[in-house]
Design a protein around this motif. Sequence first.
Motif, PDB file in Angstrom:
ATOM      1  N   GLY A   1      30.412  22.554  39.901  1.00  9.89           N
ATOM      2  CA  GLY A   1      30.888  23.602  40.137  1.00  9.89           C
ATOM      3  C   GLY A   1      32.498  23.717  40.643  1.00  9.89           C
ATOM      4  N   CYS A   2      33.203  24.343  40.699  1.00 16.63           N
ATOM      5  CA  CYS A   2      34.489  24.206  41.299  1.00 16.63           C
ATOM      6  C   CYS A   2      35.002  25.433  42.198  1.00 16.63           C
ATOM      7  CB  CYS A   2      35.427  24.540  40.097  1.00 16.63           C
ATOM      8  SG  CYS A   2      37.019  24.431  40.122  1.00 16.63           S
ATOM      9  N   LEU A   3      36.042  25.013  43.254  1.00 13.88           N
ATOM     10  CA  LEU A   3      36.542  26.076  43.966  1.00 13.88           C
ATOM     11  C   LEU A   3      37.106  27.281  43.418  1.00 13.88           C
ATOM     12  CD1 LEU A   3      37.230  23.758  47.288  1.00 13.88           C
ATOM     13  CD2 LEU A   3      35.271  25.168  46.906  1.00 13.88           C
ATOM     14  N   SER A   4      37.548  26.725  42.245  1.00 14.23           N
ATOM     15  CA  SER A   4      38.567  27.849  41.551  1.00 14.23           C
ATOM     16  C   SER A   4      37.750  28.905  40.668  1.00 14.23           C
ATOM     17  CB  SER A   4      39.580  27.055  40.546  1.00 14.23           C
ATOM     18  OG  SER A   4      40.571  26.646  41.559  1.00 14.23           O
ATOM     19  N   VAL A   5      36.236  28.427  40.653  1.00 18.28           N
ATOM     20  CA  VAL A   5      35.400  29.327  39.985  1.00 18.28           C
ATOM     21  C   VAL A   5      34.100  29.505  40.525  1.00 18.28           C
ATOM     22  CG1 VAL A   5      33.980  29.517  37.508  1.00 18.28           C
ATOM     23  CG2 VAL A   5      36.141  27.842  37.525  1.00 18.28           C
ATOM     24  N   PRO A   6      34.341  30.439  41.743  1.00 20.97           N
ATOM     25  CA  PRO A   6      33.321  30.284  42.854  1.00 20.97           C
ATOM     26  C   PRO A   6      32.221  31.236  42.058  1.00 20.97           C
ATOM     27  CG  PRO A   6      35.250  31.841  43.051  1.00 20.97           C
ATOM     28  CD  PRO A   6      35.657  30.912  42.244  1.00 20.97           C
ATOM     29  N   GLY A   7      30.790  30.669  42.448  1.00 22.33           N
ATOM     30  CA  GLY A   7      29.619  31.440  42.169  1.00 22.33           C
ATOM     31  C   GLY A   7      29.068  31.210  40.613  1.00 22.33           C
ATOM     32  N   TYR A   8      29.721  30.214  40.118  1.00 23.42           N
ATOM     33  CA  TYR A   8      29.329  29.385  39.018  1.00 23.42           C
ATOM     34  C   TYR A   8      28.922  28.154  38.991  1.00 23.42           C
ATOM     35  CZ  TYR A   8      28.656  29.370  33.690  1.00 23.42           C
ATOM     36  OH  TYR A   8      28.138  29.048  32.503  1.00 23.42           O
ATOM     37  N   TRP A   9      27.996  27.536  38.113  1.00 19.99           N
ATOM     38  CA  TRP A   9      27.599  26.311  37.991  1.00 19.99           C
ATOM     39  C   TRP A   9      27.037  25.844  36.642  1.00 19.99           C
ATOM     40  CZ3 TRP A   9      26.696  29.299  42.398  1.00 19.99           C
ATOM     41  CH2 TRP A   9      27.391  28.573  43.463  1.00 19.99           C
ATOM     42  N   ALA A  10      27.565  24.853  36.181  1.00 21.45           N
ATOM     43  CA  ALA A  10      26.898  24.647  34.852  1.00 21.45           C
ATOM     44  C   ALA A  10      27.045  22.828  34.599  1.00 21.45           C
ATOM     45  CB  ALA A  10      27.624  25.079  33.575  1.00 21.45           C
TER      46      ALA A  10
ATOM     47  N   PHE B   1      29.614  32.598  29.964  1.00 25.03           N
ATOM     48  CA  PHE B   1      30.274  32.390  31.300  1.00 25.03           C
ATOM     49  C   PHE B   1      31.227  33.332  31.428  1.00 25.03           C
ATOM     50  CE2 PHE B   1      34.209  31.066  32.905  1.00 25.03           C
ATOM     51  CZ  PHE B   1      34.203  31.113  34.181  1.00 25.03           C
ATOM     52  N   ARG B   2      32.133  33.739  30.538  1.00 23.55           N
ATOM     53  CA  ARG B   2      33.453  34.454  30.480  1.00 23.55           C
ATOM     54  C   ARG B   2      32.805  35.857  30.760  1.00 23.55           C
ATOM     55  NH1 ARG B   2      36.383  32.751  26.001  1.00 23.55           N
ATOM     56  NH2 ARG B   2      37.504  31.259  26.827  1.00 23.55           N
ATOM     57  N   LYS B   3      31.612  36.368  30.226  1.00 21.25           N
ATOM     58  CA  LYS B   3      31.291  37.930  30.202  1.00 21.25           C
ATOM     59  C   LYS B   3      31.058  37.759  31.600  1.00 21.25           C
ATOM     60  CE  LYS B   3      30.171  38.632  25.456  1.00 21.25           C
ATOM     61  NZ  LYS B   3      29.102  38.217  24.711  1.00 21.25           N
ATOM     62  N   LYS B   4      29.759  37.154  31.885  1.00 22.46           N
ATOM     63  CA  LYS B   4      29.311  36.951  33.245  1.00 22.46           C
ATOM     64  C   LYS B   4      30.278  36.911  34.436  1.00 22.46           C
ATOM     65  CE  LYS B   4      24.702  34.303  33.456  1.00 22.46           C
ATOM     66  NZ  LYS B   4      24.236  33.002  33.986  1.00 22.46           N
ATOM     67  N   TYR B   5      31.181  36.056  34.423  1.00 24.29           N
ATOM     68  CA  TYR B   5      32.114  35.966  35.401  1.00 24.29           C
ATOM     69  C   TYR B   5      33.062  37.135  35.769  1.00 24.29           C
ATOM     70  CZ  TYR B   5      35.343  33.268  38.561  1.00 24.29           C
ATOM     71  OH  TYR B   5      36.005  33.031  39.493  1.00 24.29           O
ATOM     72  N   LEU B   6      33.671  37.498  34.275  1.00 25.40           N
ATOM     73  CA  LEU B   6      34.555  38.670  34.520  1.00 25.40           C
ATOM     74  C   LEU B   6      33.826  39.771  34.894  1.00 25.40           C
ATOM     75  CD1 LEU B   6      36.524  38.115  31.320  1.00 25.40           C
ATOM     76  CD2 LEU B   6      37.166  37.711  33.635  1.00 25.40           C
ATOM     77  N   LYS B   7      32.405  40.214  34.608  1.00 25.33           N
ATOM     78  CA  LYS B   7      31.665  41.289  35.407  1.00 25.33           C
ATOM     79  C   LYS B   7      31.531  41.160  36.748  1.00 25.33           C
ATOM     80  CE  LYS B   7      27.057  43.479  34.553  1.00 25.33           C
ATOM     81  NZ  LYS B   7      25.841  42.704  34.856  1.00 25.33           N
ATOM     82  N   MET B   8      31.299  39.714  37.069  1.00 25.40           N
ATOM     83  CA  MET B   8      31.138  39.687  38.684  1.00 25.40           C
ATOM     84  C   MET B   8      32.528  39.960  39.290  1.00 25.40           C
ATOM     85  SD  MET B   8      29.835  35.966  40.170  1.00 25.40           S
ATOM     86  CE  MET B   8      31.796  35.199  40.500  1.00 25.40           C
TER      87      MET B   8
END
Length: 175
Positions: free
Chosen positions: A92-101, A157-164
């Motif tokens: 995960g990354c503090l600059s990409v909160p809420g996402y892990w891969a 990821f991009r779709k999910k994250y931008l939606k979030m």
Amino acid sequence: MALREILHYPESLLKQKSLPVTEFNTELKQLADDMVETMYAAPGVGLAAPQVGVLQRLIILDCSTSEEPNDLLVAVNPEIIAEEGDSLEEEGCLSVPGYWANVKRHAKATLRYQDINGNFHEREAEGLLAIGMQHEIDHLDGVLFVDRLSPLKRSIFRKKYLKMLKEKEAENANA
Ligand code: NI
């Protein structure tokens, strides 16, 4: 010490390459202290200077274990000089909160770096610390862990994250 704001994807500064540190002055010490405080407050185990908006080659990591407690690593101008083996671990990354891969990395790494006073050191690592070194150095080259996913996973990821992000914005607007 002071907390600094952590930039989030898709902030464009996160895609830029950081410059080598040439002056080991009080400003650099202040930046390192602030980054340590910001990382622990988040909380996280690693942070790179561009994540707080400073394009300089400085990373910090704390992957303390019971055998190696209080293991805070502050690395200026870090470089991986040897690497070995493969690993696939969730990041995960503090600059990409809420996402892990899961990300492919080397299992072992040797880091050459300068401390806050400019003295050179080498450190061999494996496991979480070796992965952290690779993840944080990527930040200095404008690369996020999501850039290392397959094109398909990255587009999901991009779709999910931008939606979030949009949902968060809407929540804030309604609050
Ligand atoms: Ni990160």
